[in-house]
Design an enzyme around this catalytic site. Sequence first.
Site, PDB file in Angstrom:
ATOM      1  N   ASP A  13       0.807  -1.217   0.000  1.00 19.27           N
ATOM      2  CA  ASP A  13       0.000   0.000   0.000  1.00 19.27           C
ATOM      3  C   ASP A  13       0.844   1.274   0.000  1.00 19.27           C
ATOM      4  O   ASP A  13       0.445   2.298   0.554  1.00 19.27           O
ATOM      5  CB  ASP A  13      -0.971   0.016   1.206  1.00 19.27           C
ATOM      6  CG  ASP A  13      -1.819  -1.236   1.247  1.00 19.27           C
ATOM      7  OD1 ASP A  13      -2.216  -1.712   0.169  1.00 19.27           O
ATOM      8  OD2 ASP A  13      -2.060  -1.756   2.355  1.00 19.27           O
ATOM      9  N   LYS A  16       1.865   1.847  -5.225  1.00 17.04           N
ATOM     10  CA  LYS A  16       2.389   1.228  -6.461  1.00 17.04           C
ATOM     11  C   LYS A  16       1.448   1.476  -7.633  1.00 17.04           C
ATOM     12  O   LYS A  16       1.881   1.699  -8.753  1.00 17.04           O
ATOM     13  CB  LYS A  16       2.564  -0.294  -6.254  1.00 17.04           C
ATOM     14  CG  LYS A  16       3.559  -0.654  -5.168  1.00 17.04           C
ATOM     15  CD  LYS A  16       3.640  -2.146  -4.946  1.00 17.04           C
ATOM     16  CE  LYS A  16       2.416  -2.741  -4.302  1.00 17.04           C
ATOM     17  NZ  LYS A  16       2.159  -2.283  -2.923  1.00 17.04           N
ATOM     18  N   GLY A  40      -4.622  -4.448  -3.508  1.00 15.25           N
ATOM     19  CA  GLY A  40      -5.607  -3.396  -3.743  1.00 15.25           C
ATOM     20  C   GLY A  40      -4.848  -2.148  -4.125  1.00 15.25           C
ATOM     21  O   GLY A  40      -4.060  -1.636  -3.335  1.00 15.25           O
ATOM     22  N   HIS A  41      -5.007  -1.729  -5.369  1.00 18.10           N
ATOM     23  CA  HIS A  41      -4.301  -0.531  -5.834  1.00 18.10           C
ATOM     24  C   HIS A  41      -5.342   0.525  -6.183  1.00 18.10           C
ATOM     25  O   HIS A  41      -6.165   0.310  -7.061  1.00 18.10           O
ATOM     26  CB  HIS A  41      -3.472  -0.835  -7.088  1.00 18.10           C
ATOM     27  CG  HIS A  41      -2.501  -1.978  -6.907  1.00 18.10           C
ATOM     28  ND1 HIS A  41      -1.582  -2.012  -5.900  1.00 18.10           N
ATOM     29  CD2 HIS A  41      -2.321  -3.110  -7.616  1.00 18.10           C
ATOM     30  CE1 HIS A  41      -0.863  -3.121  -5.991  1.00 18.10           C
ATOM     31  NE2 HIS A  41      -1.303  -3.807  -7.023  1.00 18.10           N
ATOM     32  N   GLN A 228       1.779  -6.497  -3.278  1.00 14.93           N
ATOM     33  CA  GLN A 228       2.409  -6.638  -1.965  1.00 14.93           C
ATOM     34  C   GLN A 228       3.759  -5.898  -1.913  1.00 14.93           C
ATOM     35  O   GLN A 228       3.903  -4.912  -2.607  1.00 14.93           O
ATOM     36  CB  GLN A 228       2.558  -8.125  -1.568  1.00 14.93           C
ATOM     37  CG  GLN A 228       1.228  -8.830  -1.350  1.00 14.93           C
ATOM     38  CD  GLN A 228       0.509  -9.142  -2.642  1.00 14.93           C
ATOM     39  OE1 GLN A 228       1.070  -9.752  -3.546  1.00 14.93           O
ATOM     40  NE2 GLN A 228      -0.735  -8.732  -2.750  1.00 14.93           N
TER      41      GLN A 228
HETATM   42  P1  GDP Z   1      -0.708   0.148  -3.578  1.00 19.91           P
HETATM   43  O1  GDP Z   1      -1.337  -1.093  -3.072  1.00 19.91           O
HETATM   44  O2  GDP Z   1       0.773   0.181  -3.343  1.00 19.91           O
HETATM   45  O3  GDP Z   1      -1.050   0.462  -5.017  1.00 19.91           O
HETATM   46  O4  GDP Z   1      -1.284   1.337  -2.705  1.00 19.91           O
HETATM   47  P2  GDP Z   1      -2.839   1.562  -2.308  1.00 19.91           P
HETATM   48  O5  GDP Z   1      -3.561   2.035  -3.491  1.00 19.91           O
HETATM   49  O6  GDP Z   1      -3.367   0.379  -1.569  1.00 19.91           O
HETATM   50  O7  GDP Z   1      -2.691   2.691  -1.194  1.00 19.91           O
HETATM   51  C1  GDP Z   1      -2.132   3.928  -1.501  1.00 19.91           C
HETATM   52  C2  GDP Z   1      -3.198   5.024  -1.284  1.00 19.91           C
HETATM   53  O8  GDP Z   1      -2.561   6.269  -1.219  1.00 19.91           O
HETATM   54  C3  GDP Z   1      -4.202   5.129  -2.424  1.00 19.91           C
HETATM   55  O9  GDP Z   1      -5.433   5.486  -1.881  1.00 19.91           O
HETATM   56  C4  GDP Z   1      -3.630   6.240  -3.303  1.00 19.91           C
HETATM   57  O10 GDP Z   1      -4.642   6.942  -4.014  1.00 19.91           O
HETATM   58  C5  GDP Z   1      -3.031   7.131  -2.259  1.00 19.91           C
HETATM   59  N1  GDP Z   1      -1.837   7.873  -2.688  1.00 19.91           N
HETATM   60  C6  GDP Z   1      -0.834   7.475  -3.523  1.00 19.91           C
HETATM   61  N2  GDP Z   1       0.143   8.410  -3.573  1.00 19.91           N
HETATM   62  C7  GDP Z   1      -0.254   9.411  -2.736  1.00 19.91           C
HETATM   63  C8  GDP Z   1       0.335  10.651  -2.312  1.00 19.91           C
HETATM   64  O11 GDP Z   1       1.446  11.027  -2.695  1.00 19.91           O
HETATM   65  N3  GDP Z   1      -0.389  11.399  -1.414  1.00 19.91           N
HETATM   66  C9  GDP Z   1      -1.598  11.012  -0.916  1.00 19.91           C
HETATM   67  N4  GDP Z   1      -2.222  11.787  -0.036  1.00 19.91           N
HETATM   68  N5  GDP Z   1      -2.169   9.851  -1.305  1.00 19.91           N
HETATM   69  C10 GDP Z   1      -1.509   9.063  -2.177  1.00 19.91           C
HETATM   70  P1  IMO Z   2      -0.942  -4.332  -2.121  1.00 18.81           P
HETATM   71  O1  IMO Z   2      -0.560  -4.894  -3.474  1.00 18.81           O
HETATM   72  C1  IMO Z   2      -0.882  -4.817   2.192  1.00 18.81           C
HETATM   73  C2  IMO Z   2      -0.969  -8.908   3.732  1.00 18.81           C
HETATM   74  C3  IMO Z   2      -2.194  -9.367   4.488  1.00 18.81           C
HETATM   75  C4  IMO Z   2      -1.554 -10.354   5.450  1.00 18.81           C
HETATM   76  C5  IMO Z   2      -0.475 -11.009   4.596  1.00 18.81           C
HETATM   77  C6  IMO Z   2      -0.888 -12.348   3.994  1.00 18.81           C
HETATM   78  O2  IMO Z   2      -2.210  -3.569  -2.116  1.00 18.81           O
HETATM   79  O3  IMO Z   2       0.208  -3.592  -1.506  1.00 18.81           O
HETATM   80  P2  IMO Z   2      -2.492 -13.008   1.994  1.00 18.81           P
HETATM   81  O4  IMO Z   2      -3.973 -12.800   1.819  1.00 18.81           O
HETATM   82  O5  IMO Z   2      -1.663 -12.395   0.929  1.00 18.81           O
HETATM   83  O6  IMO Z   2      -2.138 -14.436   2.257  1.00 18.81           O
HETATM   84  O7  IMO Z   2      -2.157 -12.240   3.367  1.00 18.81           O
HETATM   85  O8  IMO Z   2      -0.174 -10.087   3.575  1.00 18.81           O
HETATM   86  N1  IMO Z   2      -1.232  -8.374   2.384  1.00 18.81           N
HETATM   87  C7  IMO Z   2      -1.153  -7.074   2.063  1.00 18.81           C
HETATM   88  N2  IMO Z   2      -0.922  -5.994   2.840  1.00 18.81           N
HETATM   89  N3  IMO Z   2      -1.041  -4.665   0.874  1.00 18.81           N
HETATM   90  C8  IMO Z   2      -1.240  -5.744   0.084  1.00 18.81           C
HETATM   91  O9  IMO Z   2      -1.262  -5.658  -1.271  1.00 18.81           O
HETATM   92  C9  IMO Z   2      -1.352  -7.017   0.678  1.00 18.81           C
HETATM   93  N4  IMO Z   2      -1.568  -8.275   0.201  1.00 18.81           N
HETATM   94  C10 IMO Z   2      -1.473  -9.092   1.261  1.00 18.81           C
HETATM   95  O10 IMO Z   2      -2.802  -8.297   5.154  1.00 18.81           O
HETATM   96  O11 IMO Z   2      -0.915  -9.671   6.493  1.00 18.81           O
HETATM   97 MG    MG Z   3      -2.800  -1.692  -1.731  1.00 16.52          MG
END
Ligand code: GDP
Ligand code: IMO
Ligand code: MG
Length: 437
Positions: A13, A16, A40-41, A228
């Site tokens: 999170d 990416k 979850g992106h 991840q």
């Molecule tokens: P990922 O799993 O690595 O793709 O990240 P996620 O999407 O799960 O979580 C990142 C969150 O931060 C998302 O809601 C993005 O829209 C938000 N985000 C990404 N870059 C920035 C930033 O520079 N500032 C802020 N405030 N939010 C950001």
């Molecule tokens: P993105 O791509 C954050 C965590 C779960 C748990 C562990 C194992 O959005 O960064 P799993 O269901 O994969 O067997 O769970 O990994 N986990 C993540 N945490 N971001 C993710 O994906 C994750 N995918 C799995 O919370 O601790």
């Molecule tokens: Mg994510």
Amino acid sequence: MPAVVIVGAQWGDEGKGKATDLLGSRVDYVVKFNGGNNAGHTVVIANPDGTAETYALHLLPSGILSPGCVPVIGNGVVVDLAVLFQEIDGLEARGIDTSRLVLSANAHLIADYNRTLDKVTERFLGSRKIGTTGRGIGPTYADKMNRLGIRVQDLFDEKILAQKVEGALELKNQILTKIYNRRAVAVDEIVEELLGYVDRVRPMVADTGLLLHEALGRGETVLLEAGQATMLDVDHGTYPFVTSSSATTGGACTGSGIAPTEITRVIGIVKAYATRVGEGPFPTELFGSTDPHGDGERLRANGGEFGTTTGRPRRCGWYDAPIARYAARINGVTDFVLTKLDVLTGWDRIPVCVAYDVDGERVDEMPMTQTGLHHAAPIYEYFEGWTEDISGAREFSDLPTAAQAYVRALEDMSGARISVIGVGPGRDQTVQLHDLL
Ligand code: GDP
Ligand code: IMO
Ligand code: MG
């Protein structure tokens, strides 16, 4: 020719999805190489009228949102076909063309019994649970390693499919009924469900390793997008509190069929602070007595730190430089994208973990053992905060002096240059220091 990898440098999170989307219009292929719908992106794209569209992607590569590039689900991914088509239908309904999507014939399928096993195993583990996303990821990778997996290509040979499902269920039904007191699953039930997808799957399936190899040979650009992150990688993360796939640069090769010598750039995505979902060690976590000022809650609220996949509140803490350095080393990071700097606006001073105290001894790198990491107490250095809204910054010089100093300090400690800084969720809310391609 270039193959460029995007990896998470912390516990996921980091942003990416946004980073991939930023490059989407300049690359020919975006490949998801590991994980499945545990990811979850969130990608936010501004409309011409000033409003914004928010997309939450799980199984589809973030490149699906870039009209010019081909999104690829690589052999290293585990695919839940029901989720795949739900996600495709959801995007199509919003006017996104998903017809370019290509799926590896070697990717493994998440069968219903593995979703069940993921959930019941977690319940069974009680206080020793991993806190998985419950999507069947771990059991499906276990089947792959155990040579009991079902692959996309098995859908095209009904007899083989039935044989493989039968082989898997011989073992699974024993586990389900005798250990977990659940009902046995019928072979036909699973086979029929999977066969129900054949017609929709067939046109998107390809030898994706060959496809990407040929693309690189033509001089096209391939972006490999990790799900991840480094600290969740099955080999290099905080085992056993990890996911079950290789989320690091090595996984980009095995999960796509691209050779290591093709990779020219590795982009590590790192948040300006740290978060984690699920169980496991997290040295800089702010909670209980370590968090007398409520900083953890404030980071969560300011950063909207709630899981895109499960909605769980993310655990929050300060930036951990030993972990960033570790990620730089394991992945061969050439450039960092530092995200969510805007979230830190308003603190008087910002702590950064520069090393650990492990049972009275200063340790500058990741401790060698899991016990060491569990015992690691952060040693903090404090940096001056800023109060100005930085979400409109587009040049490094637009940032307040204290924010510039914070970024430069992180860069010095983290083992690679910081090339992009995120100052908001929008595509344009970035400060670019070096080009990423
Ligand atoms: P990922 O799993 O690595 O793709 O990240 P996620 O999407 O799960 O979580 C990142 C969150 O931060 C998302 O809601 C993005 O829209 C938000 N985000 C990404 N870059 C920035 C930033 O520079 N500032 C802020 N405030 N939010 C950001
Ligand atoms: P993105 O791509 C954050 C965590 C779960 C748990 C562990 C194992 O959005 O960064 P799993 O269901 O994969 O067997 O769970 O990994 N986990 C993540 N945490 N971001 C993710 O994906 C994750 N995918 C799995 O919370 O601790
Ligand atoms: Mg994510």
